[in-house]
Design an enzyme around this catalytic site. Structure first.
Site, PDB file in Angstrom:
ATOM      1  CG  ASP A  69      -1.797  -1.351   1.281  1.00  8.67           C
ATOM      2  OD1 ASP A  69      -2.298  -1.909   0.266  1.00  8.67           O
ATOM      3  OD2 ASP A  69      -1.805  -1.863   2.402  1.00  8.67           O
ATOM      4  CD  GLU A 262      -8.349  -2.410  -1.969  1.00  9.93           C
ATOM      5  OE1 GLU A 262      -8.742  -2.307  -0.573  1.00  9.93           O
ATOM      6  OE2 GLU A 262      -7.967  -3.522  -2.541  1.00  9.93           O
ATOM      7  CG  ASN A 326      -4.642  -5.799  -2.546  1.00  9.35           C
ATOM      8  OD1 ASN A 326      -3.361  -6.303  -2.599  1.00  9.35           O
ATOM      9  ND2 ASN A 326      -4.738  -5.103  -1.232  1.00  9.35           N
ATOM     10  CD  GLU A 396      22.569   6.358   8.305  1.00  8.96           C
ATOM     11  OE1 GLU A 396      22.769   5.349   9.139  1.00  8.96           O
ATOM     12  OE2 GLU A 396      23.280   7.179   8.439  1.00  8.96           O
ATOM     13  CD  GLU A 398      20.419   2.293   7.950  1.00 11.96           C
ATOM     14  OE1 GLU A 398      20.567   3.300   8.595  1.00 11.96           O
ATOM     15  OE2 GLU A 398      21.791   1.399   8.059  1.00 11.96           O
ATOM     16  CG  ASN A 422      21.100   4.564  12.885  1.00  5.82           C
ATOM     17  OD1 ASN A 422      20.825   4.603  11.669  1.00  5.82           O
ATOM     18  ND2 ASN A 422      22.204   4.680  13.512  1.00  5.82           N
ATOM     19  CG  ASP A 518      25.440   3.082  12.356  1.00  8.46           C
ATOM     20  OD1 ASP A 518      24.444   3.299  11.749  1.00  8.46           O
ATOM     21  OD2 ASP A 518      25.818   4.094  13.111  1.00  8.46           O
TER      22      ASP A 518
END
Length: 524
Positions: A69, A262, A326, A396, A398, A422, A518
């Site tokens: 979504d 929807e 959906n 980062e 990530e 973080n 990190d």
């Protein structure tokens, strides 16, 4: 733990990227994932293979976890995508169909280039450990920002299943978030809002600063609706928001969207307001009506209508990816290009688990000279990268273009944008890797540093352009004494010039998590 073989690796389902959360519900969910293994392929050279999002492609946006979504917000040169936090549900020890009842958080990712996406974790929205403790669920979020009393404020709207709509506020796009009113923003008691489903909000701020919320869905008539109710459910709504964005003004107005089901969407193009939605799957859809499960749209000269039906532009993902379900979308503009973000079961399909667990996708949107939205081509290739990544700033860990085998978790080290928010990269095993796309090294780099925490240790091999491409340096990772005991480590690298994809290949002898990462940065 489990030993890798030349063909397969048994790893936890955390490797599909369901990161640890602050809420007890999500933490216990992920503990359950640890005890339920999925099988992942290992290439002949011992490298973990990428799932779904393969190097060179940009869809799905992330492959280390799910996200459904999606709603896009553009702010300060970045696109922020807010999503329902799909995660595996279990029945009798096996992965069950997704029934959405465990969704109590909102996942956030962002990008400045459309290929490398930073995982900002999950916002604890609903339930006892959530910000909005009155809510049971947090479905289908929408977000925007506005200057209030001279300060930029951020607003997150979400559906408490189909019963009400709430709002949270923050001082940054990633939080931390608070509940400004301590109750739903919209209920069936709100004037004009007594519809079957109160969910799937979309928020829009017009050029004059006026704000509107679009929402609703469902088909009246219970289990046996008539064809007339199916064709004209009249369950879509728009309501004006107050200047503080946390209250409604007046009564909601009905949008008579044909075959409405929807997923409200809203954008403005060349002075016209475009309301878009997902068509329902019921009854007969005659010629000229939206096909079942497609994204249709209407236009108006006013943000509150009346809207006139125009057609469809985004087919059900089953037409392109071989697995349907959906359909949910949001149209946005970024750097003078229009895009649509939507979801599809592409990661689930790559895992062989197509039980309703969805992943975010983006493709380009274009308009005809008359203002009609052209049909969107949905694919795994996705959209091109629009800017190079700067390797000389804090990046980062990530922030991920592509990956294989890793996951993310909440990190105790201070964050870059917000100190209290973080993540780090974890679940690192021998042969796993992550990569960023198109890093611009300019005239050259001489060293590499990374913030690492580890109880085991290992190595980070730095490769250019592919996971088995030229190695230009190796960071030896020693134990720091704890999984959240952080130390900045550094190594020299061979001179790197120009633009390259950068692959960080992780190696080590232990069957435990080798280390957590990190952030990283190259030094000129």
């Amino acid at each position: 733990m489990f030993k890798k073989t030349s063909t397969f690796l048994l790893v936890t389902a955390l490797l599909v990227g369901l990161s640890l959360n602050t809420s007890t519900v999500n933490a216990s969910r992920n503990k359950k994932l640890i005890s339920n293994m999925v099988t992942k392929k290992i290439s002949a050279d011992g490298l973990t293979s990428a799932l779904a999002k393969v190097p060179g492609y940009s869809n799905p946006l992330i492959s280390h976890k799910f996200g459904a979504d999606p709603f896009a917000m553009v702010y300060n040169g970045r696109v922020y995508v807010y999503m329902s936090s799909d995660s595996f549900e279990y029945k009798n020890g096996s992965i069950a169909d997704n029934d959405y009842q465990n969704i109590k958080t909102v996942s956030v990712i962002s990008s400045s280039d459309m290929v490398n996406w930073t995982d900002h974790g999950e916002i604890p929205v609903a339930g006892a450990n959530g910000v909005a403790k009155w809510a049971a669920n947090s479905w289908a979020p929408a977000a925007t920002h506005k200057v209030i009393n001279g300060k930029e404020k951020f607003f997150l709207y979400f559906a408490n299943n189909a019963g009400s709509i709430g709002v949270l506020t923050a001082d940054s796009p990633i939080g931390p978030w608070t509940d400004p009113i301590g109750q739903p923003l919209i209920t069936k008691g709100t004037p004009g809002c007594n519809v079957e489903w109160l969910f799937d909000p979309a928020v829009f701020i017009d050029d004059d600063g006026s704000a509107y919320l679009y929402f609703g869905g469902g088909i009246p008539g219970g289990q046996n609706p008539s064809q007339a109710q199916i064709a004209n459910p009249k369950t879509a709504r728009v309501i004006k928001l107050s200047s503080d964005m946390t209250h409604t003004v007046g009564s909601a107005v009905t949008i008579d969207a044909p075959f409405m089901f929807e997923d409200s969407g809203i954008h403005k193009y060349n002075g016209k307001y475009y309301y878009s939605y997902c068509s329902n799957f019921s009854g007969n859809h005659p010629y000229g009506a939206p096909p079942k499960g497609d994204i249709a749209y209407m236009t108006s000269n006013s943000p509150m209508g009346p809207f006139t039906y125009q057609g469809t532009f985004l087919k059900n993902p089953g037409n392109y990816f071989g697995v349907g379900g959906n359909n949910h979308h949001a149209i946005f503009q970024f750097n003078n290009q229009w895009y649509v973000v939507y979801h599809a079961q592409t990661l689930g399909k790559a895992m062989g688990i197509t039980k309703g667990y969805r992943s975010p996708m983006i493709n380009k949107v274009s308009f005809s000279q008359s203002g009609a939205i052209n049909n969107v081509i949905e694919d795994m290739q996705g959209v091109p990268q629009i800017a190079n990544l700067n390797p000389y700033i804090r990046n980062e860990a990530e922030t991920i273009g592509w990956n294989a085998g890793i996951s993310t978790e909440k990190c105790q080290a201070p964050g870059a944008m917000v100190s209290s928010v973080n993540l780090d990269v974890t679940s690192i095993s021998n042969g796993d890797w992550l990569a960023v796309s198109k890093a611009d090294f300019g005239s050259g780099a001489k060293s590499f540093k990374a913030n690492i925490a580890s109880t085991v240790g290992g190595k980070i091999e730095i490769h250019l352009d592919s996971a088995d491409g030229p190695a230009i340096g190796t960071l030896n990772v020693s134990s720091t004494g704890g999984a959240q005991q952080w130390r900045l480590m550094q190594c020299n690298v061979q001179s790197i010039r120009g633009v390259h994809n950068v692959f960080f290949k992780f190696t080590g002898n232990s069957s435990q998590n080798l280390f957590n990462m990190d952030y990283w940065q190259f030094v000129k």
